[in-house]
Each structure stands twice: as structure tokens, then as C-alpha cells.
Design a protein around this motif. Sequence first.
Motif, PDB file in Angstrom:
ATOM      1  N   LEU A 175       0.832  -1.204   0.000  1.00 48.22           N
ATOM      2  CA  LEU A 175       0.000   0.000   0.000  1.00 48.22           C
ATOM      3  C   LEU A 175       0.867   1.254   0.000  1.00 48.22           C
ATOM      4  O   LEU A 175       0.552   2.239  -0.656  1.00 48.22           O
ATOM      5  CB  LEU A 175      -0.933  -0.009   1.215  1.00 48.22           C
ATOM      6  CG  LEU A 175      -1.927   1.134   1.347  1.00 48.22           C
ATOM      7  CD1 LEU A 175      -2.907   1.142   0.173  1.00 48.22           C
ATOM      8  CD2 LEU A 175      -2.677   1.042   2.663  1.00 48.22           C
ATOM      9  N   GLU A 176       1.988   1.174   0.691  1.00 49.26           N
ATOM     10  CA  GLU A 176       2.903   2.299   0.804  1.00 49.26           C
ATOM     11  C   GLU A 176       3.737   2.517  -0.457  1.00 49.26           C
ATOM     12  O   GLU A 176       3.914   3.644  -0.896  1.00 49.26           O
ATOM     13  CB  GLU A 176       3.850   2.014   1.985  1.00 49.26           C
ATOM     14  CG  GLU A 176       4.407   3.207   2.661  1.00 49.26           C
ATOM     15  CD  GLU A 176       5.212   2.770   3.880  1.00 49.26           C
ATOM     16  OE1 GLU A 176       6.448   2.849   3.804  1.00 49.26           O
ATOM     17  OE2 GLU A 176       4.603   2.343   4.879  1.00 49.26           O
ATOM     18  N   ILE A 177       4.250   1.430  -1.065  1.00 51.82           N
ATOM     19  CA  ILE A 177       5.246   1.581  -2.132  1.00 51.82           C
ATOM     20  C   ILE A 177       4.756   1.308  -3.544  1.00 51.82           C
ATOM     21  O   ILE A 177       5.419   1.686  -4.499  1.00 51.82           O
ATOM     22  CB  ILE A 177       6.488   0.690  -1.869  1.00 51.82           C
ATOM     23  CG1 ILE A 177       6.119  -0.804  -1.920  1.00 51.82           C
ATOM     24  CG2 ILE A 177       7.154   1.065  -0.564  1.00 51.82           C
ATOM     25  CD1 ILE A 177       7.303  -1.740  -1.876  1.00 51.82           C
ATOM     26  N   ASP A 178       3.623   0.640  -3.706  1.00 53.09           N
ATOM     27  CA  ASP A 178       3.196   0.237  -5.048  1.00 53.09           C
ATOM     28  C   ASP A 178       1.917   0.964  -5.466  1.00 53.09           C
ATOM     29  O   ASP A 178       0.845   0.727  -4.903  1.00 53.09           O
ATOM     30  CB  ASP A 178       2.991  -1.280  -5.105  1.00 53.09           C
ATOM     31  CG  ASP A 178       2.874  -1.777  -6.524  1.00 53.09           C
ATOM     32  OD1 ASP A 178       1.792  -1.628  -7.126  1.00 53.09           O
ATOM     33  OD2 ASP A 178       3.880  -2.304  -7.053  1.00 53.09           O
ATOM     34  N   GLY A 179       2.035   1.818  -6.469  1.00 54.82           N
ATOM     35  CA  GLY A 179       0.895   2.596  -6.951  1.00 54.82           C
ATOM     36  C   GLY A 179      -0.208   1.741  -7.547  1.00 54.82           C
ATOM     37  O   GLY A 179      -1.385   2.043  -7.400  1.00 54.82           O
ATOM     38  N   GLY A 180       0.150   0.654  -8.215  1.00 58.34           N
ATOM     39  CA  GLY A 180      -0.852  -0.240  -8.805  1.00 58.34           C
ATOM     40  C   GLY A 180      -1.702  -0.898  -7.739  1.00 58.34           C
ATOM     41  O   GLY A 180      -2.934  -0.971  -7.852  1.00 58.34           O
ATOM     42  N   PHE A 181      -1.063  -1.376  -6.683  1.00 48.60           N
ATOM     43  CA  PHE A 181      -1.788  -1.985  -5.567  1.00 48.60           C
ATOM     44  C   PHE A 181      -2.674  -0.953  -4.885  1.00 48.60           C
ATOM     45  O   PHE A 181      -3.844  -1.205  -4.630  1.00 48.60           O
ATOM     46  CB  PHE A 181      -0.805  -2.595  -4.559  1.00 48.60           C
ATOM     47  CG  PHE A 181      -1.473  -3.184  -3.355  1.00 48.60           C
ATOM     48  CD1 PHE A 181      -2.017  -4.455  -3.419  1.00 48.60           C
ATOM     49  CD2 PHE A 181      -1.583  -2.471  -2.173  1.00 48.60           C
ATOM     50  CE1 PHE A 181      -2.656  -5.011  -2.311  1.00 48.60           C
ATOM     51  CE2 PHE A 181      -2.216  -3.010  -1.067  1.00 48.60           C
ATOM     52  CZ  PHE A 181      -2.753  -4.287  -1.144  1.00 48.60           C
ATOM     53  N   ARG A 182      -2.087   0.208  -4.602  1.00 52.19           N
ATOM     54  CA  ARG A 182      -2.831   1.275  -3.910  1.00 52.19           C
ATOM     55  C   ARG A 182      -4.069   1.679  -4.710  1.00 52.19           C
ATOM     56  O   ARG A 182      -5.165   1.779  -4.168  1.00 52.19           O
ATOM     57  CB  ARG A 182      -1.895   2.469  -3.696  1.00 52.19           C
ATOM     58  CG  ARG A 182      -2.434   3.556  -2.830  1.00 52.19           C
ATOM     59  CD  ARG A 182      -1.398   4.618  -2.456  1.00 52.19           C
ATOM     60  NE  ARG A 182      -0.478   4.980  -3.512  1.00 52.19           N
ATOM     61  CZ  ARG A 182       0.812   4.589  -3.580  1.00 52.19           C
ATOM     62  NH1 ARG A 182       1.310   3.814  -2.635  1.00 52.19           N
ATOM     63  NH2 ARG A 182       1.586   4.973  -4.558  1.00 52.19           N
ATOM     64  N   HIS A 183      -3.901   1.885  -6.014  1.00 54.25           N
ATOM     65  CA  HIS A 183      -5.015   2.287  -6.861  1.00 54.25           C
ATOM     66  C   HIS A 183      -6.100   1.193  -6.891  1.00 54.25           C
ATOM     67  O   HIS A 183      -7.293   1.487  -6.774  1.00 54.25           O
ATOM     68  CB  HIS A 183      -4.527   2.579  -8.276  1.00 54.25           C
ATOM     69  CG  HIS A 183      -5.623   2.915  -9.225  1.00 54.25           C
ATOM     70  ND1 HIS A 183      -6.321   4.108  -9.170  1.00 54.25           N
ATOM     71  CD2 HIS A 183      -6.173   2.191 -10.245  1.00 54.25           C
ATOM     72  CE1 HIS A 183      -7.250   4.098 -10.107  1.00 54.25           C
ATOM     73  NE2 HIS A 183      -7.181   2.956 -10.778  1.00 54.25           N
ATOM     74  N   ALA A 184      -5.685  -0.073  -7.044  1.00 49.32           N
ATOM     75  CA  ALA A 184      -6.644  -1.175  -7.101  1.00 49.32           C
ATOM     76  C   ALA A 184      -7.431  -1.308  -5.801  1.00 49.32           C
ATOM     77  O   ALA A 184      -8.637  -1.531  -5.811  1.00 49.32           O
ATOM     78  CB  ALA A 184      -5.931  -2.479  -7.436  1.00 49.32           C
ATOM     79  N   LEU A 185      -6.742  -1.158  -4.674  1.00 49.23           N
ATOM     80  CA  LEU A 185      -7.397  -1.299  -3.384  1.00 49.23           C
ATOM     81  C   LEU A 185      -8.317  -0.103  -3.086  1.00 49.23           C
ATOM     82  O   LEU A 185      -9.468  -0.279  -2.715  1.00 49.23           O
ATOM     83  CB  LEU A 185      -6.374  -1.461  -2.261  1.00 49.23           C
ATOM     84  CG  LEU A 185      -6.937  -1.661  -0.864  1.00 49.23           C
ATOM     85  CD1 LEU A 185      -7.696  -2.983  -0.786  1.00 49.23           C
ATOM     86  CD2 LEU A 185      -5.836  -1.625   0.168  1.00 49.23           C
ATOM     87  N   LEU A 186      -7.802   1.079  -3.275  1.00 47.80           N
ATOM     88  CA  LEU A 186      -8.572   2.281  -2.926  1.00 47.80           C
ATOM     89  C   LEU A 186      -9.729   2.548  -3.894  1.00 47.80           C
ATOM     90  O   LEU A 186     -10.680   3.235  -3.536  1.00 47.80           O
ATOM     91  CB  LEU A 186      -7.655   3.496  -2.828  1.00 47.80           C
ATOM     92  CG  LEU A 186      -6.579   3.402  -1.728  1.00 47.80           C
ATOM     93  CD1 LEU A 186      -5.691   4.633  -1.740  1.00 47.80           C
ATOM     94  CD2 LEU A 186      -7.198   3.175  -0.354  1.00 47.80           C
ATOM     95  N   SER A 187      -9.670   1.993  -5.094  1.00 48.70           N
ATOM     96  CA  SER A 187     -10.773   2.178  -6.044  1.00 48.70           C
ATOM     97  C   SER A 187     -12.012   1.403  -5.623  1.00 48.70           C
ATOM     98  O   SER A 187     -13.086   1.626  -6.146  1.00 48.70           O
ATOM     99  CB  SER A 187     -10.343   1.771  -7.451  1.00 48.70           C
ATOM    100  OG  SER A 187     -10.142   0.371  -7.505  1.00 48.70           O
ATOM    101  N   MET A 188     -11.860   0.486  -4.652  1.00 53.24           N
ATOM    102  CA  MET A 188     -12.994  -0.303  -4.179  1.00 53.24           C
ATOM    103  C   MET A 188     -13.754   0.376  -3.057  1.00 53.24           C
ATOM    104  O   MET A 188     -14.806  -0.090  -2.651  1.00 53.24           O
ATOM    105  CB  MET A 188     -12.492  -1.662  -3.690  1.00 53.24           C
ATOM    106  CG  MET A 188     -12.008  -2.512  -4.819  1.00 53.24           C
ATOM    107  SD  MET A 188     -11.253  -3.951  -4.129  1.00 53.24           S
ATOM    108  CE  MET A 188      -9.779  -3.985  -5.093  1.00 53.24           C
ATOM    109  N   ILE A 189     -13.223   1.488  -2.595  1.00 52.72           N
ATOM    110  CA  ILE A 189     -13.888   2.197  -1.485  1.00 52.72           C
ATOM    111  C   ILE A 189     -15.106   2.940  -2.001  1.00 52.72           C
ATOM    112  O   ILE A 189     -15.129   3.541  -3.005  1.00 52.72           O
ATOM    113  CB  ILE A 189     -12.916   3.165  -0.786  1.00 52.72           C
ATOM    114  CG1 ILE A 189     -11.812   2.368  -0.120  1.00 52.72           C
ATOM    115  CG2 ILE A 189     -13.634   4.027   0.223  1.00 52.72           C
ATOM    116  CD1 ILE A 189     -10.745   3.212   0.539  1.00 52.72           C
TER     117      ILE A 189
END
Length: 189
Positions: A175-189
Amino acid sequence: MKVEVPYLVFEVNGEEYMIDAHFSKKLERIERISALIRPVDRTLSETAEEPLPILLQKNEIEGFLKNLFVEVYESSGEKLNKRLRHMRKWNILRLIGIPTGFSRHVEKDEHLAKENREAMLSLAILRKILGVKTPTELDKIKIVPKEYLYYRIELKNREIFNEKGEKDGIYTQLLEIDGGFRHALLSMI
């Protein structure tokens, strides 16, 4: 926010592991995928109410892991060579007395070293799991897909916790270092 992440269980060389079947295809850098492979946890649920979509299908797992190994194997060598070239060039310029900006070179070397460590760690994980040292040995192994299990995670204050309330260090770091992961996770909110 709670999320049910699908994990694909697979067997290789008599050992069972599981890989995140959603986020493994969302990460920015391939070296980070190996961090999403874990030993099988049979306490995870076989069903889910609202799981994330399965992006890594059973029929893809063998090709996916073998291609991942080849790409990480090649990437680790390229990153090391890039770092060594930078160090050689910088040392030559220093020896002949040409000022080139010490702190700029140190920053670049630290960045290259970090990328190299990440690639080498990923390669070590894949070598352990697949039981091979080089891509030429990949033909000798068989990866058998088994089933999907669901890992429930929850995002709280920029950290990710599992359903037992324990902090998941891997997902929190991603979540801290990977933009792809962060975007995929936060887009579900």
C-alpha cells in the motif's frame, strides 16, 4: 473497509502454496508479485460473500509462475549490471578529478541498490518455491492448481489487517510503495 481477496492454491514439488489471484496482476513491478505467494493457510474460507474478481485463473498459473521466474531472473541481472555501470562511470570521473555532484550519485546508487535488492529477494523466493536455480530447469517442474481460498483484509488508518486483527505487513508495505496496488485497493472504497 473489508475486502475478500481470492488466493489460488497450487502444488509444486509436493509442497502447497497460495498466490493472490487478484492483486498479483495489479502490481506496478513484477518483482513484488513473489511477495504475494504464501504457504497454504487451511484456516481461510473456501467461500466468500463479495470477493474481489479472480484475475489469475487456474489454467494460467503454471505459465504465469514460469514466466514470472524468467522475467525476475533476467531483471535481477540487468539491475545489477545497471548499478555496476553507474558505479564504474562515477569512479572514473572521480579518479580523473571531474566534479559530478557527490550527493546526486549517492542518491542514484541508493535507488539502484534498492531495485537490485528487491529483484534479488524476489528471485530467491521464486527459487525456493519452484525448486529451480535457472530458467533452463523450468521444464522439469509441474505446477498443479488446486482451489481458491479467500483471505479477508481490512484497511484501517493506512494499514491492512487480516480477519484475526493482525497487521499484514506485506499488504501494508505494498500500500505504501506500489501505486498499482494502492489504486486497485482504494478504487474499491
